[in-house]
Write an enzyme that holds these catalytic residues in place. Structure first.
Site, PDB file in Angstrom:
ATOM      1  N   THR A   1       0.856  -1.288  -0.050  1.00 28.83           N
ATOM      2  CA  THR A   1       0.058   0.036   0.047  1.00 28.83           C
ATOM      3  C   THR A   1       0.898   1.051  -0.058  1.00 28.83           C
ATOM      4  O   THR A   1       1.852   1.383   0.855  1.00 28.83           O
ATOM      5  CB  THR A   1      -1.118   0.025   1.317  1.00 28.83           C
ATOM      6  OG1 THR A   1      -1.603  -1.100   1.095  1.00 28.83           O
ATOM      7  CG2 THR A   1      -1.606   1.285   1.187  1.00 28.83           C
TER       8      THR A   1
ATOM      9  N   LYS B   1      -1.387  -0.945  -4.298  1.00 29.71           N
ATOM     10  CA  LYS B   1      -2.682  -0.419  -3.715  1.00 29.71           C
ATOM     11  C   LYS B   1      -2.443   0.957  -3.403  1.00 29.71           C
ATOM     12  O   LYS B   1      -1.814   1.296  -2.275  1.00 29.71           O
ATOM     13  CB  LYS B   1      -3.070  -1.303  -2.597  1.00 29.71           C
ATOM     14  CG  LYS B   1      -4.367  -0.715  -2.106  1.00 29.71           C
ATOM     15  CD  LYS B   1      -5.057  -1.581  -0.949  1.00 29.71           C
ATOM     16  CE  LYS B   1      -6.352  -1.281  -0.593  1.00 29.71           C
ATOM     17  NZ  LYS B   1      -6.911  -2.261   0.469  1.00 29.71           N
TER      18      LYS B   1
ATOM     19  N   LYS C   1      -3.696   4.438  -2.027  1.00 31.40           N
ATOM     20  CA  LYS C   1      -4.713   5.471  -1.515  1.00 31.40           C
ATOM     21  C   LYS C   1      -4.844   6.848  -1.834  1.00 31.40           C
ATOM     22  O   LYS C   1      -4.080   7.582  -2.295  1.00 31.40           O
ATOM     23  CB  LYS C   1      -4.043   5.398   0.094  1.00 31.40           C
ATOM     24  CG  LYS C   1      -4.213   4.033   0.785  1.00 31.40           C
ATOM     25  CD  LYS C   1      -5.531   3.518   1.100  1.00 31.40           C
ATOM     26  CE  LYS C   1      -5.423   2.399   1.886  1.00 31.40           C
ATOM     27  NZ  LYS C   1      -6.726   1.840   2.245  1.00 31.40           N
TER      28      LYS C   1
ATOM     29  N   ASP D   1      -7.773   2.767  -3.724  1.00 29.52           N
ATOM     30  CA  ASP D   1      -8.422   2.595  -2.660  1.00 29.52           C
ATOM     31  C   ASP D   1      -8.954   3.960  -2.155  1.00 29.52           C
ATOM     32  O   ASP D   1      -8.160   4.611  -1.759  1.00 29.52           O
ATOM     33  CB  ASP D   1      -7.872   1.915  -1.569  1.00 29.52           C
ATOM     34  CG  ASP D   1      -8.958   1.521  -0.519  1.00 29.52           C
ATOM     35  OD1 ASP D   1     -10.124   1.837  -0.596  1.00 29.52           O
ATOM     36  OD2 ASP D   1      -8.470   0.777   0.661  1.00 29.52           O
TER      37      ASP D   1
ATOM     38  N   GLU E   1     -11.361   0.618  -5.292  1.00 32.47           N
ATOM     39  CA  GLU E   1     -11.897   0.050  -4.065  1.00 32.47           C
ATOM     40  C   GLU E   1     -12.703   1.100  -3.490  1.00 32.47           C
ATOM     41  O   GLU E   1     -12.354   2.319  -3.306  1.00 32.47           O
ATOM     42  CB  GLU E   1     -11.024  -0.352  -3.316  1.00 32.47           C
ATOM     43  CG  GLU E   1     -11.552  -1.189  -2.006  1.00 32.47           C
ATOM     44  CD  GLU E   1     -10.165  -1.779  -1.286  1.00 32.47           C
ATOM     45  OE1 GLU E   1     -10.697  -2.078   0.022  1.00 32.47           O
ATOM     46  OE2 GLU E   1      -9.142  -1.952  -1.899  1.00 32.47           O
TER      47      GLU E   1
ATOM     48  N   ASP F   1     -15.915  -2.507  -0.513  1.00 30.42           N
ATOM     49  CA  ASP F   1     -15.228  -2.867   0.645  1.00 30.42           C
ATOM     50  C   ASP F   1     -16.187  -2.577   1.811  1.00 30.42           C
ATOM     51  O   ASP F   1     -16.953  -3.178   2.443  1.00 30.42           O
ATOM     52  CB  ASP F   1     -14.081  -2.176   0.813  1.00 30.42           C
ATOM     53  CG  ASP F   1     -13.003  -2.297   2.163  1.00 30.42           C
ATOM     54  OD1 ASP F   1     -13.355  -3.154   2.932  1.00 30.42           O
ATOM     55  OD2 ASP F   1     -12.137  -1.778   2.318  1.00 30.42           O
TER      56      ASP F   1
ATOM     57  N   LYS G   1     -13.019  -8.631   4.705  1.00 29.87           N
ATOM     58  CA  LYS G   1     -12.271  -8.330   5.902  1.00 29.87           C
ATOM     59  C   LYS G   1     -12.832  -9.254   7.118  1.00 29.87           C
ATOM     60  O   LYS G   1     -13.878  -9.089   7.498  1.00 29.87           O
ATOM     61  CB  LYS G   1     -11.961  -6.983   6.125  1.00 29.87           C
ATOM     62  CG  LYS G   1     -11.244  -6.357   4.858  1.00 29.87           C
ATOM     63  CD  LYS G   1     -10.962  -4.864   5.386  1.00 29.87           C
ATOM     64  CE  LYS G   1     -10.257  -3.883   4.252  1.00 29.87           C
ATOM     65  NZ  LYS G   1     -10.273  -2.482   4.447  1.00 29.87           N
TER      66      LYS G   1
ATOM     67  N   SER H   1      -7.086  -6.383   5.135  1.00 30.10           N
ATOM     68  CA  SER H   1      -7.199  -6.535   6.659  1.00 30.10           C
ATOM     69  C   SER H   1      -7.038  -5.036   7.096  1.00 30.10           C
ATOM     70  O   SER H   1      -7.029  -3.758   6.239  1.00 30.10           O
ATOM     71  CB  SER H   1      -5.683  -7.093   6.847  1.00 30.10           C
ATOM     72  OG  SER H   1      -4.659  -6.238   6.371  1.00 30.10           O
TER      73      SER H   1
END
Length: 367
Positions: free
Chosen positions: A135, A160, A162, A191, A219, A244, A268, A296
């Site tokens: 991430t 990933k 953000k 995300d 996401e 999510d 998750k 997670s």
């Protein structure tokens, strides 16, 4: 084999670098560890981090729920009566999904040990090993590009990213800067953590499609409760959309699937309430032809090991987001899953494979 005792411990492990999303900034990984002991001496471990902005739980509420509600609900029950056991756990209290998840994974740790199998084999055993993404926290575009470049140099081929903080044009600049630095080879997924409006989502995704940023998926672009808005984004873009925060329960997943509001679902354990419910969500998604990712929160290797074992056990789980332990300044336990860069492997030890002597020594220093 009956459940003899349930104990909780508070831990705190610093991160080596602050973790930033549209919802929060984390510098310390705090968690409640759960230890379930059975009458034959078998010990199972679980973990629940407080994620106020997602699950609404705090360290205090997790600890209280486990000790005052979940513990009385399962003490003395037999592991082999698993349907009754997980029914007692799930219906003991409304919500409080992280607290339930910690106890749930400890019970599954015990169950798979009882059957003399690693947990991923006990649950299905589809993958022998898996690979995680890494991430990139939300920062200024140049900083994010530099971070992404470093992670690629470290061997991670799925990033990933953000987004969802500040204005939409800055988010587009962030992705542009990253693509310019790392090239087209690394897989990039975004995300937004609910940080965009419906109009912003459609605008940003379409623009990134036009700019050939080659985004694998986006996401949770919109607020969790706006299922209609999520569907609008899915229906008006070509890039796959993943739900999510919109999916905690089996009922949430059913709503997403029936309305065709997402192309994928991120499961998750901390949202689902543990492995028992997560299995049901994945099975429902698979029946609708929708693949899943397992992600997670900011957790140690206790919770991540449970999530990774679950993810590796199922064919329909095709993406894995388990980089949290790599963000910690130190590893608070021995055993569990093994990281070699992006590669995650599982030991031949039964259950989660956690070495309890090392874990108990650390916990005893903090209580």
């Amino acid at each position: 084999m009956d459940i003899q005792s349930v104990d909780t411990y508070s831990i705190a492990v610093p991160l080596h670098t602050p973790f930033k999303t549209a919802l929060r900034t984390v510098t310390v990984a705090e968690s409640i560890f759960v230890k379930v002991t059975c009458t034959d001496g078998t010990i199972g471990w679980g973990e629940a981090p407080p994620t106020h902005v997602i699950t609404g739980e705090s360290l205090a509420s997790i600890k209280y729920t486990i000790e005052s509600i979940l513990k009385p609900a399962i003490l003395g029950k037999r592991l082999v009566e698993r349907e009754r056991l997980f029914e007692s756990l799930h219906y003991a209290v409304v919500g409080n999904t992280s607290a339930k998840a910690a106890v749930d994974m400890a019970l599954y740790d015990c169950l798979s040990q009882m059957c003399s199998l690693p947990l991923y084999q006990f649950l299905g055993g589809y993958h022998e090993s898996i690979e995680t993404d890494y991430t990139v926290s939300v920062n200024e575009p140049d900083q994010m590009a530099a971070d992404a470049s470093q992670y690629v140099a470290n061997g991670f081929n799925v990033l990933k990213i953000k987004v969802g903080k500040d204005d939409i044009e800055k988010d587009i600049k962030r992705i542009g800067a990253i693509r310019e630095r790392v090239g087209q080879d690394p897989l990039i997924r975004l995300d937004a953590n609910q940080g965009w409006s419906v109009k912003e989502s459609i605008y940003a995704i379409r623009k990134m499609e036009d700019l050939n940023f080659d985004i694998e998926l986006v996401e949770q672009p919109v607020i969790a409760h706006d299922i209609q808005g999520l569907k609008q984004v899915k229906d008006h873009t070509f890039t796959p959309i993943m739900a999510d925060e919109s999916v905690f329960s089996v009922q949430d997943a059913k709503r997403i699937l029936q309305t065709e509001s997402a192309d994928l679902i991120n499961i998750k354990l901390m949202k689902a309430g543990g492995i028992d419910q997560a299995l049901k969500i994945n099975q429902l998604a698979e029946a609708h032809g929708i693949p899943c990712m397992v992600g997670s929160m900011i957790e140690t290797k206790v919770g991540i090991s449970a999530a990774a074992h679950f993810a590796a056990s199922q064919k329909n789980i095709t993406r894995f987001d388990f980089d949290a332990p790599l963000m910690l300044a130190e590893d608070p336990l021995d055993g569990g899953i093994d990281f070699q860069g992006r590669h995650i492997s599982f030991s031949a030890k039964n259950g989660l494979g956690i070495t309890t002597i090392r874990l108990e020594r650390i916990l005893s220093q903090q209580t």
